[in-house]
Design a protein around this motif. Sequence first.
Motif, PDB file in Angstrom:
ATOM      1  N   LYS A 221       0.831  -1.203   0.000  1.00 53.53           N
ATOM      2  CA  LYS A 221       0.000   0.000   0.000  1.00 53.53           C
ATOM      3  C   LYS A 221       0.869   1.258   0.000  1.00 53.53           C
ATOM      4  CE  LYS A 221      -4.048  -1.966   2.340  1.00 53.53           C
ATOM      5  NZ  LYS A 221      -4.898  -1.904   3.551  1.00 53.53           N
ATOM      6  N   ALA A 222       1.949   1.219   0.787  1.00 54.02           N
ATOM      7  CA  ALA A 222       2.861   2.363   0.834  1.00 54.02           C
ATOM      8  C   ALA A 222       3.505   2.592  -0.527  1.00 54.02           C
ATOM      9  CB  ALA A 222       3.929   2.134   1.904  1.00 54.02           C
ATOM     10  N   ALA A 223       3.830   1.516  -1.218  1.00 54.14           N
ATOM     11  CA  ALA A 223       4.441   1.622  -2.543  1.00 54.14           C
ATOM     12  C   ALA A 223       3.475   2.265  -3.537  1.00 54.14           C
ATOM     13  CB  ALA A 223       4.867   0.235  -3.037  1.00 54.14           C
ATOM     14  N   ARG A 224       2.199   1.850  -3.485  1.00 53.06           N
ATOM     15  CA  ARG A 224       1.204   2.425  -4.399  1.00 53.06           C
ATOM     16  C   ARG A 224       1.023   3.919  -4.140  1.00 53.06           C
ATOM     17  NH1 ARG A 224      -1.573  -2.502  -3.584  1.00 53.06           N
ATOM     18  NH2 ARG A 224      -2.934  -1.566  -2.006  1.00 53.06           N
ATOM     19  N   LEU A 225       0.965   4.301  -2.862  1.00 52.93           N
ATOM     20  CA  LEU A 225       0.799   5.714  -2.535  1.00 52.93           C
ATOM     21  C   LEU A 225       2.013   6.546  -2.936  1.00 52.93           C
ATOM     22  CD1 LEU A 225      -0.911   5.524   0.981  1.00 52.93           C
ATOM     23  CD2 LEU A 225      -1.933   6.341  -1.134  1.00 52.93           C
ATOM     24  N   GLY A 226       3.193   5.926  -2.883  1.00 56.10           N
ATOM     25  CA  GLY A 226       4.420   6.641  -3.226  1.00 56.10           C
ATOM     26  C   GLY A 226       4.804   6.508  -4.681  1.00 56.10           C
ATOM     27  N   PHE A 227       3.972   5.781  -5.455  1.00 58.46           N
ATOM     28  CA  PHE A 227       4.220   5.577  -6.887  1.00 58.46           C
ATOM     29  C   PHE A 227       5.609   4.978  -7.146  1.00 58.46           C
ATOM     30  CE2 PHE A 227       1.193   9.099  -6.543  1.00 58.46           C
ATOM     31  CZ  PHE A 227       0.142   8.588  -7.295  1.00 58.46           C
TER      32      PHE A 227
ATOM     33  N   SER B  47       7.938   0.961  -6.640  1.00 53.68           N
ATOM     34  CA  SER B  47       7.753  -0.484  -6.561  1.00 53.68           C
ATOM     35  C   SER B  47       7.922  -0.967  -5.125  1.00 53.68           C
ATOM     36  CB  SER B  47       8.779  -1.192  -7.456  1.00 53.68           C
ATOM     37  OG  SER B  47      10.092  -0.982  -6.967  1.00 53.68           O
ATOM     38  N   GLN B  48       7.396  -2.160  -4.851  1.00 57.85           N
ATOM     39  CA  GLN B  48       7.564  -2.740  -3.521  1.00 57.85           C
ATOM     40  C   GLN B  48       9.033  -2.956  -3.179  1.00 57.85           C
ATOM     41  OE1 GLN B  48       4.935  -5.904  -2.168  1.00 57.85           O
ATOM     42  NE2 GLN B  48       3.480  -5.435  -3.822  1.00 57.85           N
ATOM     43  N   PRO B  49       9.864  -3.486  -4.110  1.00 55.72           N
ATOM     44  CA  PRO B  49      11.297  -3.650  -3.797  1.00 55.72           C
ATOM     45  C   PRO B  49      11.967  -2.323  -3.437  1.00 55.72           C
ATOM     46  CG  PRO B  49      10.727  -4.945  -5.724  1.00 55.72           C
ATOM     47  CD  PRO B  49       9.521  -4.106  -5.411  1.00 55.72           C
ATOM     48  N   ALA B  50      11.521  -1.230  -4.066  1.00 54.39           N
ATOM     49  CA  ALA B  50      12.109   0.076  -3.751  1.00 54.39           C
ATOM     50  C   ALA B  50      11.781   0.491  -2.316  1.00 54.39           C
ATOM     51  CB  ALA B  50      11.603   1.128  -4.729  1.00 54.39           C
ATOM     52  N   VAL B  51      10.551   0.208  -1.886  1.00 57.23           N
ATOM     53  CA  VAL B  51      10.170   0.530  -0.508  1.00 57.23           C
ATOM     54  C   VAL B  51      10.954  -0.338   0.461  1.00 57.23           C
ATOM     55  CG1 VAL B  51       8.297   0.551   1.184  1.00 57.23           C
ATOM     56  CG2 VAL B  51       7.860   1.267  -1.179  1.00 57.23           C
ATOM     57  N   THR B  52      11.024  -1.632   0.168  1.00 58.63           N
ATOM     58  CA  THR B  52      11.775  -2.556   1.032  1.00 58.63           C
ATOM     59  C   THR B  52      13.223  -2.114   1.163  1.00 58.63           C
ATOM     60  OG1 THR B  52      10.341  -4.403   0.374  1.00 58.63           O
ATOM     61  CG2 THR B  52      12.472  -4.951   1.346  1.00 58.63           C
ATOM     62  N   LYS B  53      13.809  -1.663   0.057  1.00 59.04           N
ATOM     63  CA  LYS B  53      15.207  -1.209   0.080  1.00 59.04           C
ATOM     64  C   LYS B  53      15.357   0.004   0.990  1.00 59.04           C
ATOM     65  CE  LYS B  53      18.975   0.317  -2.933  1.00 59.04           C
ATOM     66  NZ  LYS B  53      19.389   0.642  -4.326  1.00 59.04           N
ATOM     67  N   GLN B  54      14.414   0.950   0.915  1.00 57.68           N
ATOM     68  CA  GLN B  54      14.493   2.145   1.765  1.00 57.68           C
ATOM     69  C   GLN B  54      14.371   1.785   3.247  1.00 57.68           C
ATOM     70  OE1 GLN B  54      12.280   5.703   0.609  1.00 57.68           O
ATOM     71  NE2 GLN B  54      11.944   4.823  -1.417  1.00 57.68           N
ATOM     72  N   ILE B  55      13.464   0.872   3.565  1.00 51.83           N
ATOM     73  CA  ILE B  55      13.306   0.445   4.949  1.00 51.83           C
ATOM     74  C   ILE B  55      14.578  -0.249   5.442  1.00 51.83           C
ATOM     75  CG2 ILE B  55      12.006  -1.029   6.542  1.00 51.83           C
ATOM     76  CD1 ILE B  55      10.497   1.468   5.604  1.00 51.83           C
ATOM     77  N   ARG B  56      15.175  -1.090   4.592  1.00 57.60           N
ATOM     78  CA  ARG B  56      16.419  -1.781   4.960  1.00 57.60           C
ATOM     79  C   ARG B  56      17.535  -0.768   5.208  1.00 57.60           C
ATOM     80  NH1 ARG B  56      13.980  -5.624   6.280  1.00 57.60           N
ATOM     81  NH2 ARG B  56      13.648  -7.558   5.124  1.00 57.60           N
ATOM     82  N   GLN B  57      17.610   0.256   4.368  1.00 60.23           N
ATOM     83  CA  GLN B  57      18.640   1.288   4.548  1.00 60.23           C
ATOM     84  C   GLN B  57      18.439   2.022   5.873  1.00 60.23           C
ATOM     85  OE1 GLN B  57      18.014   3.561   0.961  1.00 60.23           O
ATOM     86  NE2 GLN B  57      19.658   2.514  -0.156  1.00 60.23           N
ATOM     87  N   LEU B  58      17.178   2.284   6.218  1.00 61.70           N
ATOM     88  CA  LEU B  58      16.879   2.956   7.480  1.00 61.70           C
ATOM     89  C   LEU B  58      17.259   2.056   8.656  1.00 61.70           C
ATOM     90  CD1 LEU B  58      15.630   5.671   8.390  1.00 61.70           C
ATOM     91  CD2 LEU B  58      13.433   4.519   8.550  1.00 61.70           C
ATOM     92  N   GLU B  59      16.936   0.776   8.557  1.00 63.66           N
ATOM     93  CA  GLU B  59      17.273  -0.168   9.623  1.00 63.66           C
ATOM     94  C   GLU B  59      18.782  -0.296   9.785  1.00 63.66           C
ATOM     95  OE1 GLU B  59      13.443  -3.193   9.749  1.00 63.66           O
ATOM     96  OE2 GLU B  59      14.998  -3.543   8.245  1.00 63.66           O
TER      97      GLU B  59
END
Length: 286
Positions: free
Chosen positions: A13-19, A21-33
């Motif tokens: 859902k976050a990926a759709r709102l941010g226009f 991909s899901q892998p791009a969101v996962t990558k950002q979360i991993r970088q933050l972690e």
Amino acid sequence: MFCRVVEEGSISKAARLGFVSQPAVTKQIRQLENSYGTSLFDRDEGKLKLSETGKLLYPYAKEILALNKASYEGIQEHLGEREKILHVGASLTIGEYLLPGLIGRFKKQHPDIKFSLSIGNTPLMLKRLEENEIDIALIEGISHDDQFKKQKFADDELILVTSYDHPWGKRKEINVTELSDEKMIWREKESGTRLIVEEALKEHDVLDNIENAMELGSMQAIKSAVEADLGAGILPRLTVQKELKYNILREIPMKDFHLMRDFWMVQKERRFRKEAETSFEAFLMG
């Protein structure tokens, strides 16, 4: 993106709102972690949940985003590339009866400042303030949340009103205990006005003896019901000035019962504020 994932409860859902991909969101979360050296989410039966460190980070992240937005808007306003807009939330009585006149007088001094207004009950306005949807909340009931700065800016009297031809109108005053002889019309339970009235009646040991005729969601609805002789109401004087002047409603004095309530300006404790917010605060407190 972290905040968006938290609020949506889903990477997709976050990926759709941010226009993105899901892998791009996962990558950002991993970088933050990796940056914080800890996992921010736990997966429980396929569901994404905040970890304890994620719960700790979230309010900081929201404040970072709010400051980033405020800094951008402040600079754009200063450069003249953005309108000066103040977001004000007001409880119903203040928003409908007091705020229009205040804004009118303020804009004579600051014609370049525009307003975005939200009107609702006190808990809703405080929630919007907490979530940075408004800059200032003007409310009837005091907030006990220490994260807020609170200042009294006005007050008003709460009075008993009936239809103009009500039998009580022939008397100079009534005893507060006589309220049990009449049906009472109330605002909704979350209303700041109702909480103040109920607390005062409880102190006089009469609240439990009063018959509640109905609960209505606006002052205008209550005034119409009282005018139709469906019951009596205890309302802010501010809201019934015209009805009293034109003999539509009648004020009934109560012996040894005088009820005042304060109006409060509530703000977040921020280090930096919009120029418009500072100007409006000075106007209200002047």
